[in-house]
Design a protein around this motif. Structure first.
Motif, PDB file in Angstrom:
ATOM      1  N   SER A  84      34.735  36.667  47.464  1.00  0.00           N
ATOM      2  CA  SER A  84      35.150  38.006  47.060  1.00  0.00           C
ATOM      3  C   SER A  84      36.004  38.649  48.145  1.00  0.00           C
ATOM      4  O   SER A  84      36.933  39.400  47.859  1.00  0.00           O
ATOM      5  N   GLU A 133      40.629  43.387  42.334  1.00  0.00           N
ATOM      6  CA  GLU A 133      40.999  42.909  41.005  1.00  0.00           C
ATOM      7  C   GLU A 133      40.284  43.734  39.941  1.00  0.00           C
ATOM      8  O   GLU A 133      40.881  44.165  38.950  1.00  0.00           O
ATOM      9  N   ALA A 181      30.305  40.542  35.768  1.00  0.00           N
ATOM     10  CA  ALA A 181      29.370  40.214  36.840  1.00  0.00           C
ATOM     11  C   ALA A 181      28.238  41.241  36.893  1.00  0.00           C
ATOM     12  O   ALA A 181      28.471  42.439  36.750  1.00  0.00           O
ATOM     13  N   ALA A 182      27.018  40.731  37.085  1.00  0.00           N
ATOM     14  CA  ALA A 182      25.854  41.621  37.082  1.00  0.00           C
ATOM     15  C   ALA A 182      25.592  42.214  38.451  1.00  0.00           C
ATOM     16  O   ALA A 182      24.659  42.991  38.598  1.00  0.00           O
ATOM     17  N   VAL A 183      26.390  41.839  39.445  1.00  0.00           N
ATOM     18  CA  VAL A 183      26.197  42.431  40.768  1.00  0.00           C
ATOM     19  C   VAL A 183      27.406  43.306  41.093  1.00  0.00           C
ATOM     20  O   VAL A 183      28.501  43.077  40.588  1.00  0.00           O
ATOM     21  N   ALA A 184      27.165  44.318  41.919  1.00  0.00           N
ATOM     22  CA  ALA A 184      28.248  45.199  42.322  1.00  0.00           C
ATOM     23  C   ALA A 184      29.150  44.449  43.292  1.00  0.00           C
ATOM     24  O   ALA A 184      28.679  43.935  44.307  1.00  0.00           O
ATOM     25  N   LEU A 220      49.035  42.347  38.273  1.00  0.00           N
ATOM     26  CA  LEU A 220      48.225  42.991  37.232  1.00  0.00           C
ATOM     27  C   LEU A 220      48.794  44.360  36.887  1.00  0.00           C
ATOM     28  O   LEU A 220      48.768  44.789  35.741  1.00  0.00           O
ATOM     29  N   LEU A 236      18.985  39.385  44.473  1.00  0.00           N
ATOM     30  CA  LEU A 236      19.304  38.499  43.359  1.00  0.00           C
ATOM     31  C   LEU A 236      18.077  37.660  42.996  1.00  0.00           C
ATOM     32  O   LEU A 236      17.739  37.506  41.814  1.00  0.00           O
ATOM     33  N   TRP A 253      38.026  40.459  45.139  1.00  0.00           N
ATOM     34  CA  TRP A 253      37.520  40.642  43.776  1.00  0.00           C
ATOM     35  C   TRP A 253      37.375  42.111  43.427  1.00  0.00           C
ATOM     36  O   TRP A 253      37.591  42.519  42.294  1.00  0.00           O
ATOM     37  N   ASP A 254      36.986  42.896  44.427  1.00  0.00           N
ATOM     38  CA  ASP A 254      36.782  44.321  44.130  1.00  0.00           C
ATOM     39  C   ASP A 254      38.104  44.965  43.731  1.00  0.00           C
ATOM     40  O   ASP A 254      38.160  45.798  42.828  1.00  0.00           O
ATOM     41  N   LEU A 305      47.402  39.852  42.325  1.00  0.00           N
ATOM     42  CA  LEU A 305      46.718  41.142  42.194  1.00  0.00           C
ATOM     43  C   LEU A 305      47.708  42.236  41.818  1.00  0.00           C
ATOM     44  O   LEU A 305      47.470  43.022  40.903  1.00  0.00           O
ATOM     45  N   ARG A 316      47.742  35.224  46.137  1.00  0.00           N
ATOM     46  CA  ARG A 316      46.741  36.143  45.608  1.00  0.00           C
ATOM     47  C   ARG A 316      47.268  37.582  45.635  1.00  0.00           C
ATOM     48  O   ARG A 316      47.007  38.365  44.736  1.00  0.00           O
ATOM     49  N   LEU A 320      24.532  48.209  38.370  1.00  0.00           N
ATOM     50  CA  LEU A 320      24.644  46.791  38.706  1.00  0.00           C
ATOM     51  C   LEU A 320      23.720  46.479  39.864  1.00  0.00           C
ATOM     52  O   LEU A 320      23.250  47.369  40.562  1.00  0.00           O
ATOM     53  N   LEU A 321      23.482  45.187  40.055  1.00  0.00           N
ATOM     54  CA  LEU A 321      22.599  44.773  41.140  1.00  0.00           C
ATOM     55  C   LEU A 321      23.286  45.031  42.475  1.00  0.00           C
ATOM     56  O   LEU A 321      24.383  44.545  42.718  1.00  0.00           O
ATOM     57  N   ASP A 322      22.661  45.821  43.296  1.00  0.00           N
ATOM     58  CA  ASP A 322      23.221  46.102  44.616  1.00  0.00           C
ATOM     59  C   ASP A 322      22.079  46.497  45.532  1.00  0.00           C
ATOM     60  O   ASP A 322      21.020  46.919  45.073  1.00  0.00           O
ATOM     61  N   ARG A 378      31.704  44.484  46.074  1.00  0.00           N
ATOM     62  CA  ARG A 378      32.333  45.328  47.082  1.00  0.00           C
ATOM     63  C   ARG A 378      32.343  44.534  48.378  1.00  0.00           C
ATOM     64  O   ARG A 378      31.573  43.581  48.517  1.00  0.00           O
TER      65      ARG A 378
END
Lengths: 524, 235
Positions: free
Chosen positions: A230, A238, A6-9, B208, A25, A235-236, B205, B201, B10-12, A11
């Motif tokens: 997320s 994971e 993914a190109a975005v952070a 893993l 974006l 997601w963070d 997680l 989930r 990364l994009l943030d 969190r």
């Protein structure tokens, strides 16, 4: 689509921060989004306007109504770009007809007025959920889609604002004679057919505004959707767990192997360590060991069984320190002597050896001449030097009157009794403290006036003793030491001196022949 | 202080400011869309105040009108400046939505910057209703409008204290391997976010990490929570 691409952070964000991320974006892919939207919508509006030239409002309504269909294009681009597979402009435009297949009718009819349109579109387009499944997913996701509604409300205002702003800007930029009120009135009073172009112009302005705003709107909705997922699916976490697995995956294998090797010797090892642990730790706490085989210094390779051993770490640290911001190369331009910059030119002719010897002799001669000259000068002005340079200082020191008081003790000779030992012996029986003080005063007075010792009020007893050593008189020194020890013990420690000390000191005083008064033979 | 740099490659939205002490401050600028709400609240407040003022002072005749106009001027031009300087960079609207004005390096906004950024609202308003400012802010990676750019200020989200989480009591177990700070945070977050995650989930997680922990996938969630309890320490 692995999350790590993914190109975005990723969190946890608040929904409004997710909206901010949506704006970022859209900024990142602004060129592609704006161009694709413009290429898609502007020609379409042109076609509508031509077909419905007499009904500009209908053309605009139709165009506005189709917005959800257009919105699938930016979402397609963004969803691809999120994982780094940004399509080209041509690919994106070619993909658009295919995107229209899923429930287009619903999007354009009963869901057209849904305020959370931007948030639910990804469900349909990216997850391909229909009917019951979509409703369940919405229930799971949608508990906090309030921000998506706010976003649409905001969007309505922003669209209207930018649209009006653009029209006002055009009006403001018109030349004054053309924009005078009378000509506008004249225009508006004519039959409607003649100012249809004005409405079409306004429609075009709306299309332009949408070019800027719609990609941002879609991106914000998409970002809200991503954020919600997320949040629900962590997601963070994971990502973090996968990184941990990657980091330790290799290491744990090594660890298991080594454990297997060590287990048989485990008990023996434990005993050994118990026996040896104590002395080593004791030695370590007592002294700092010199580097040896058992205790290598900080430079020796350590941690050699780890992925990052000490030598590699040191190399990396050095590399880091050599790079900015730790290592800074500064270029400065300064004025300097041009000769200093030139390297020494090799001598054209090699000087013969005898000449070099001669130069050395000449150098010595010149230095000797200089020293002799200085000595001659000093001899020539010897009286003057003695009078003003040397004599001045010594005379000043010698002439300075000795102080009358030292550390609160009167040391003036006139304040002391004529026969000091006798007075001390008298006092000793009654008041040893006063007797010792009198002796001490007498000693100080003697040192000041007879021995010319430069005592000051700042001197301590110890410093007085040190100064006394300079006089090179062991008997006096021993006497003073006894006296001062007793005095310090009494004055600071309130410990009374032994009774026999007083007479002994008085005897020593008489033997030494101490006196503060100037007497023949003692005075300098 | 050095200027703020993006926090990650990364994009943030976050920016990182390093203080001279080597502490990283994270600022998350707020976009125009987020700020629009706060502005709407401020606008409504000012409108209500203006109406009330005019209503009261209008009865005093010409003197009242004159006074009212002066007060209106002060209200419009100093409302934001005074609140931003005296209330830690927060006008009432911003305070309501957790926003704050700071300098670009994260320091509190001062008189100079607050005056400049609010006087330049005049430019941002052109040609109508903040069109300029809106476009500038939408195009800027730090979401600065023209006044912000001139004054060197940012509008950031105020970090909020995380809500307290109810944690189940758990026997702490030390992690079988060393964890970096980020990994410890992830494990702690796993312990704290149990309620937000579905059971499936949660298991996925933790699964893993099951091979690393040396347990089966079914035992992994419990083990991970125990490690989190160990990292948390005694309550």
């Amino acid at each position: 689509m692995p999350l790590s691409d993914a190109a975005v952070a990723v969190r946890p964000r608040s929904p409004w921060e997710a909206v901010d991320l949506g704006v970022r974006l859209a900024q990142r892919h602004a060129g592609l989004l704006l161009a694709s939207w413009a290429l898609l919508t502007v020609p379409l509006l042109a076609v509508f306007s031509l077909l419905l030239w007499r009904y500009p409002s209908v053309a605009l309504l139709l165009f506005w109504w189709l917005k959800p269909a257009f919105e699938r294009l930016p979402l397609h681009i963004l969803s691809r770009a999120l994982f780094g597979a940004t399509p080209t402009l041509g690919q994106a435009l070619r993909a658009w007809p295919g995107l229209l297949r899923g429930e287009l009718l619903a999007s354009l009819t009963w869901r057209r007025f849904s305020l959370s349109r931007s948030f639910t579109l990804p469900l349909l387009q990216l997850e391909n959920l229909r009917g019951q499944a979509r409703r369940q997913r919405l229930d799971a996701l949608g508990r906090r889609s309030g921000v998506a509604r706010w976003l649409t409300l905001l969007g309505i205002h922003i669209e209207l604002l930018l649209w009006t702003g653009l029209l006002v800007l055009i009006y403001l930029l018109l030349p004054t004679d053309f924009a005078s009120e009378s000509s506008w009135l004249a225009l508006l009073l004519r039959p409607p057919e003649e100012w249809l172009w004005l409405e079409h112009l306004s429609n075009a302005c709306y299309a332009l505004v949408l070019v800027v705003w719609e990609p941002i709107y879609v991106a914000c909705g998409f970002s809200l959707y991503l954020n919600r997922r997320s949040e629900l699916e962590a997601w963070d976490l994971e990502l973090a767990f996968r990184r941990l697995l990657e980091r330790l995956g290799q290491a744990s294998l090594v660890l298991l192997l080594s454990l297997g090797l060590w287990l048989p010797h485990g008990a023996v090892l434990a005993q050994e360590t118990e026996q040896t642990a104590m002395p080593v730790s004791l030695a370590g706490s007592a002294t700092c060991l010199l580097p040896s085989e058992d205790n290598p210094g900080p430079q020796a390779p350590r941690l050699t069984h780890q992925p990052l051993d000490s030598q590699q770490a040191r190399r990396e640290i050095q590399a880091l320190l050599a790079a900015p911001p730790f290592h800074r190369v500064e270029e400065r331009i300064d004025w300097g002597w041009s000769a200093a910059d030139e390297p020494d030119a090799p001598p054209l002719i090699r000087t013969p050896a005898w000449l070099q010897g001669a130069t050395a002799v000449i150098e010595v001669l010149l230095w000797a001449l200089l020293v002799a000259g200085l000595a001659l000068l000093a001899w020539r002005y010897r009286d003057w030097l003695r009078l003003f340079a040397v004599r001045g200082q010594t005379a000043r020191e010698a002439d300075a009157a000795p102080p009358a008081q030292l550390f609160g003790l009167a040391v003036d000779p006139r304040s002391l009794p004529d026969d000091l030992p006798a007075s001390v012996e008298q006092l000793w029986a009654v008041d040893p403290r006063a007797a010792l003080a009198l002796l001490y005063r007498g000693l100080l007075s003697h040192l000041l006036h007879q021995r010319r010792l430069p005592l000051r009020a700042a001197h301590t007893e110890g410093e007085v003793l040190v100064l006394l050593q300079g006089l090179d008189d062991p008997a006096l020194d021993a006497f003073a030491r006894r006296l001062l020890d007793a005095w310090q013990a009494l004055a600071y420690g309130s410990r009374p001196p032994p009774a026999e000390l007083g007479p002994e000191l008085c005897d020593a005083w008489r033997q030494l022949g101490l006196n503060s008064r100037a007497q023949a033979g003692v005075a300098p | 202080m050095p200027p703020a740099t993006p926090a990650t490659s990364l994009l943030d939205t976050r920016l990182r400011v390093e203080t001279p002490e080597g502490v990283d401050l994270l600022l998350s600028p707020a976009s125009a869309l987020t700020r629009a709400r706060a502005f709407a609240v401020d606008l409504a407040l000012r409108a209500a105040l203006s109406l009330a003022l005019l209503g009261v002072l209008g009865r005093l005749g010409e003197l009242g009108i004159g006074l009212g106009l002066i007060l209106l001027f002060l209200l419009n031009w100093w409302y934001m400046v005074l609140f931003e300087v005296l209330n830690q960079g927060r006008s009432p609207g911003k305070q309501l939505f957790g926003l704050r004005v700071v300098h670009e390096d994260g320091t509190p906004v001062g008189w100079g910057a607050a005056l400049l950024r609010n006087l330049l609202r005049f430019v941002d308003m052109l040609p109508l209703g903040y069109c300029c400012g809106l476009l500038a802010s939408l195009a800027n990676p730090r979401f600065q409008r023209l006044g912000d750019l001139a004054a060197g200020t940012l509008v950031i989200h105020q970090p909020r204290a995380p809500a307290a989480v109810q944690l189940e009591p758990m026997t702490p177990l030390p992690a079988p391997f060393a964890l970096s700070a980020a990994e410890q945070r992830a494990v702690l977050a796993y312990g704290e976010r149990q309620r937000q995650l579905s059971p499936a989930r949660r298991e996925e997680l933790a699964g893993l990490l099951a091979p690393l922990l040396g347990v089966t996938a079914e035992q992994a969630p419990l083990r991970l929570q125990q490690i989190a309890a160990d990292l948390r320490g005694t309550p």
